[in-house]
Scaffold this motif. Structure first.
Motif, PDB file in Angstrom:
ATOM      1  N   ASN B  15       0.803  -1.221   0.000  1.00 19.04           N
ATOM      2  CA  ASN B  15       0.000   0.000   0.000  1.00 19.04           C
ATOM      3  C   ASN B  15       0.836   1.270   0.000  1.00 19.04           C
ATOM      4  O   ASN B  15       0.296   2.368   0.052  1.00 19.04           O
ATOM      5  N   SER B  16       2.127   1.127   0.002  1.00 16.18           N
ATOM      6  CA  SER B  16       2.998   2.315   0.035  1.00 16.18           C
ATOM      7  C   SER B  16       3.959   2.326  -1.131  1.00 16.18           C
ATOM      8  O   SER B  16       4.947   3.051  -1.118  1.00 16.18           O
ATOM      9  N   SER B  17       3.661   1.501  -2.117  1.00 16.87           N
ATOM     10  CA  SER B  17       4.639   1.302  -3.180  1.00 16.87           C
ATOM     11  C   SER B  17       5.010   2.605  -3.875  1.00 16.87           C
ATOM     12  O   SER B  17       6.165   2.810  -4.252  1.00 16.87           O
ATOM     13  N   GLN B  27      16.166  -3.144  -2.177  1.00 16.45           N
ATOM     14  CA  GLN B  27      16.650  -3.574  -0.853  1.00 16.45           C
ATOM     15  C   GLN B  27      15.664  -4.552  -0.214  1.00 16.45           C
ATOM     16  O   GLN B  27      16.069  -5.535   0.425  1.00 16.45           O
ATOM     17  N   ILE B  28      14.381  -4.270  -0.377  1.00 19.86           N
ATOM     18  CA  ILE B  28      13.363  -5.168   0.173  1.00 19.86           C
ATOM     19  C   ILE B  28      13.448  -6.533  -0.516  1.00 19.86           C
ATOM     20  O   ILE B  28      13.444  -7.580   0.140  1.00 19.86           O
ATOM     21  N   ALA B  29      13.578  -6.507  -1.846  1.00 18.82           N
ATOM     22  CA  ALA B  29      13.676  -7.770  -2.591  1.00 18.82           C
ATOM     23  C   ALA B  29      14.913  -8.559  -2.179  1.00 18.82           C
ATOM     24  O   ALA B  29      14.874  -9.786  -2.083  1.00 18.82           O
ATOM     25  N   GLU B  30      15.995  -7.842  -1.911  1.00 18.69           N
ATOM     26  CA  GLU B  30      17.225  -8.513  -1.477  1.00 18.69           C
ATOM     27  C   GLU B  30      16.995  -9.260  -0.159  1.00 18.69           C
ATOM     28  O   GLU B  30      17.422 -10.403   0.023  1.00 18.69           O
ATOM     29  N   LEU B  31      16.291  -8.602   0.765  1.00 24.29           N
ATOM     30  CA  LEU B  31      16.030  -9.248   2.063  1.00 24.29           C
ATOM     31  C   LEU B  31      15.032 -10.397   1.915  1.00 24.29           C
ATOM     32  O   LEU B  31      15.146 -11.416   2.604  1.00 24.29           O
ATOM     33  N   VAL B  32      14.068 -10.216   1.026  1.00 26.67           N
ATOM     34  CA  VAL B  32      13.128 -11.315   0.743  1.00 26.67           C
ATOM     35  C   VAL B  32      13.919 -12.518   0.226  1.00 26.67           C
ATOM     36  O   VAL B  32      13.692 -13.663   0.637  1.00 26.67           O
ATOM     37  N   VAL B  55      10.219  -8.165  -7.077  1.00 28.35           N
ATOM     38  CA  VAL B  55       9.596  -6.860  -6.806  1.00 28.35           C
ATOM     39  C   VAL B  55       8.096  -6.827  -7.136  1.00 28.35           C
ATOM     40  O   VAL B  55       7.286  -6.396  -6.300  1.00 28.35           O
ATOM     41  N   PRO B  56       7.666  -7.302  -8.334  1.00 29.84           N
ATOM     42  CA  PRO B  56       6.218  -7.235  -8.615  1.00 29.84           C
ATOM     43  C   PRO B  56       5.376  -8.047  -7.640  1.00 29.84           C
ATOM     44  O   PRO B  56       4.201  -7.733  -7.402  1.00 29.84           O
ATOM     45  N   GLN B  57       5.969  -9.082  -7.059  1.00 27.49           N
ATOM     46  CA  GLN B  57       5.208  -9.917  -6.123  1.00 27.49           C
ATOM     47  C   GLN B  57       4.924  -9.186  -4.813  1.00 27.49           C
ATOM     48  O   GLN B  57       4.039  -9.581  -4.054  1.00 27.49           O
ATOM     49  N   LEU B  58       5.682  -8.135  -4.555  1.00 29.87           N
ATOM     50  CA  LEU B  58       5.462  -7.361  -3.327  1.00 29.87           C
ATOM     51  C   LEU B  58       4.172  -6.544  -3.409  1.00 29.87           C
ATOM     52  O   LEU B  58       3.572  -6.213  -2.387  1.00 29.87           O
ATOM     53  N   VAL B  59       3.787  -6.196  -4.627  1.00 33.17           N
ATOM     54  CA  VAL B  59       2.649  -5.276  -4.781  1.00 33.17           C
ATOM     55  C   VAL B  59       1.414  -5.959  -5.368  1.00 33.17           C
ATOM     56  O   VAL B  59       0.347  -5.363  -5.440  1.00 33.17           O
ATOM     57  N   ARG B  60       1.554  -7.187  -5.812  1.00 28.87           N
ATOM     58  CA  ARG B  60       0.400  -7.900  -6.371  1.00 28.87           C
ATOM     59  C   ARG B  60      -0.381  -8.555  -5.254  1.00 28.87           C
ATOM     60  O   ARG B  60       0.218  -9.098  -4.325  1.00 28.87           O
ATOM     61  N   PRO B  61      -1.698  -8.578  -5.375  1.00 27.54           N
ATOM     62  CA  PRO B  61      -2.470  -9.331  -4.389  1.00 27.54           C
ATOM     63  C   PRO B  61      -2.296 -10.830  -4.614  1.00 27.54           C
ATOM     64  O   PRO B  61      -2.034 -11.265  -5.735  1.00 27.54           O
ATOM     65  N   GLY B  62      -2.421 -11.586  -3.548  1.00 25.24           N
ATOM     66  CA  GLY B  62      -2.477 -13.046  -3.684  1.00 25.24           C
ATOM     67  C   GLY B  62      -1.153 -13.763  -3.783  1.00 25.24           C
ATOM     68  O   GLY B  62      -1.125 -14.955  -4.042  1.00 25.24           O
ATOM     69  N   THR B  63      -0.024 -13.059  -3.579  1.00 26.47           N
ATOM     70  CA  THR B  63       1.260 -13.771  -3.571  1.00 26.47           C
ATOM     71  C   THR B  63       1.708 -13.961  -2.120  1.00 26.47           C
ATOM     72  O   THR B  63       1.135 -13.383  -1.196  1.00 26.47           O
ATOM     73  N   HIS B  69       5.927  -6.179   5.160  1.00 28.00           N
ATOM     74  CA  HIS B  69       6.218  -4.909   5.825  1.00 28.00           C
ATOM     75  C   HIS B  69       7.725  -4.695   5.817  1.00 28.00           C
ATOM     76  O   HIS B  69       8.488  -5.655   5.995  1.00 28.00           O
ATOM     77  N   ALA B  70       8.130  -3.448   5.610  1.00 25.00           N
ATOM     78  CA  ALA B  70       9.557  -3.121   5.607  1.00 25.00           C
ATOM     79  C   ALA B  70       9.867  -2.213   6.778  1.00 25.00           C
ATOM     80  O   ALA B  70       9.112  -1.281   7.073  1.00 25.00           O
ATOM     81  N   LEU B  71      10.973  -2.502   7.441  1.00 16.95           N
ATOM     82  CA  LEU B  71      11.472  -1.649   8.522  1.00 16.95           C
ATOM     83  C   LEU B  71      12.508  -0.723   7.895  1.00 16.95           C
ATOM     84  O   LEU B  71      13.523  -1.179   7.375  1.00 16.95           O
ATOM     85  N   ARG B  72      12.203   0.573   7.917  1.00 14.33           N
ATOM     86  CA  ARG B  72      13.094   1.530   7.254  1.00 14.33           C
ATOM     87  C   ARG B  72      13.578   2.576   8.242  1.00 14.33           C
ATOM     88  O   ARG B  72      12.851   2.990   9.135  1.00 14.33           O
TER      89      ARG B  72
END
Lengths: 82, 205
Positions: B15-17, B27-32, B55-63, B69-72
Motif C-alpha cells: 500500500n505504500s509502493s 533492498q526489500i527484494a534482497e532481504l526477501v 519486486v512485482p510480487q510485493l505489490v500484487r495481491p495473492g502472492t 512490511h519493511a522496517l526503514r
C-alpha cells in the motif's frame, strides 16, 4: 482472431504433452490431476505458467486453483479470452 | 538506525509502493531473497533477474509477499517481514511459483521444477490456521543490535492473538533461538530440513 473450443483444446494438448510427458491417451474434458502422472501441486503450477504463456493470459489467484479438470481449464481459458 | 527507545517504523509495502523508491524495492527484494534463499535458488536465475522478478510480487495481491512490511530508517531498509493468512498460503505459493516460472525459458523450467520438488520435500507440512510468517530478515549490516528481536516482537504483538507458524532451516540455530525466545515451538520431532515452528496464542484466563 478468436479461438474456439477445439483450437483451445489443441493448444492445451500441446502444453500438456510438454509439461506432463508421461501422460498418455487423449486429452479428455473430464481428465483430472489424479489420472495424469506428474499433475501434482508443482505440476499444476508448471501447467498454469505454461498455459499463461501459450495464451498470453494471466490467471487471478483464485483462478489458479479454480479448475479441477481439463474441461474446467479450457472453460476458464475461454472466459479469459473473451 | 532504528533506535531502541523509539517505536519501529514499519511500512506496508503493497500500500505504500508509490512512496518507495526503486532502491527501496531492490533492498526489500534482497532481504526477501535472503529470507527464502533455498526456495529462490531453485529457479537458478541471475541475482539481478531474480530481484526484478521478486519486486512485482510485493505489490500484487495473492502472492506470498503481498503482506510484506519493511522496517526503514535513514533511507535504508533494515528488515522485512511477510505474513499471510495460513488458509491462503497454498494458493499464494502457487501464484508465486507460477510467476517465477514464467520468467524462465521452457528449457530452464524442467530443472527448476526438479529442484523445487526436492526443496518442497524437506519442508514440514504445517496446519492451515492462523497467520504464516512467509519471510523474515534483518539486513546483514544491521544485525547484532536487537532489531530481529524487536521485529519479531512486533509480529507477535500484531498477529499473536492467532496461531503463528513459520519454517526455519534446522541448521539456523541463532534464528531458532530467536523464535523459541518468542514462544515458537517445533510442531513435531519429524525429520525435516525445514521443520515448522508454531506459536500458540496466549490462553485467556
Amino acid at each position: 482472431m478468436s479461438l474456439n473450443s477445439s483450437d483451445i483444446y489443441a493448444s492445451v494438448g500441446g502444453v500438456f504433452r510438454e509439461v506432463f510427458p508421461q501422460a498418455s491417451g487423449d486429452l479428455r474434458p473430464e481428465l483430472t490431476p489424479s489420472e495424469v502422472p506428474g499433475w501434482d501441486s508443482l505440476g499444476h503450477v508448471s501447467l498454469i505458467a505454461s498455459i499463461e504463456d501459450e495464451f498470453g493470459i494471466e490467471f487471478t489467484p483464485d483462478e489458479y486453483v479454480q479448475f479441477e479438470s481439463v474441461g474446467g481449464l479450457v472453460a476458464l481459458i475461454e472466459t479469459k479470452l473473451q | 538506525m532504528s533506535q531502541p527507545d523509539e517505536p519501529l517504523q514499519l511500512t506496508e509495502v503493497r500500500n505504500s509502493s508509490a512512496s518507495l523508491t526503486a532502491l527501496d524495492h531492490a533492498q526489500i527484494a534482497e532481504l526477501v531473497y535472503e529470507a527464502g534463499r533455498e526456495f529462490y535458488d531453485c529457479f537458478a536465475m541471475t541475482h539481478d533477474r531474480l530481484l526484478e522478478a521478486i519486486v512485482p510480487q510485493l505489490v500484487r495481491p495473492g502472492t506470498e509477499l503481498s503482506g510484506t512490511h519493511a522496517l526503514r530508517s535513514g533511507g535504508d531498509v533494515e528488515g522485512i517481514v511477510s505474513t499471510i493468512d495460513a488458509n491462503d498460503l497454498r494458493n499464494a505459493q502457487t501464484v508465486s511459483v507460477a510467476h517465477l516460472l514464467r520468467e524462465l525459458t521452457a528449457s530452464e523450467r524442467e530443472p527448476a521444477m526438479a529442484r523445487l520438488s526436492e526443496h518442497s520435500a524437506v519442508i514440514e507440512p504445517s496446519p492451515p490456521e492462523g497467520v504464516y510468517v512467509a519471510r523474515f530478515a534483518v539486513a546483514r549490516e544491521r544485525r547484532g543490535h536487537g532489531l530481529g528481536q524487536r521485529l519479531l516482537a512486533w509480529v507477535c504483538d500484531t498477529f499473536g492473538d492467532q496461531t503463528l507458524t513459520l519454517h526455519i532451516s534446522r541448521a539456523n540455530e541463532s534464528a531458532i533461538g530467536l523464535y523459541e525466545g518468542h514462544g515458537f515451538r517445533r510442531l513435531s520431532d519429524a525429520d525435516f530440513g525445514f521443520p515448522a515452528y508454531v506459536r500458540q496464542p496466549p490462553v485467556d484466563r
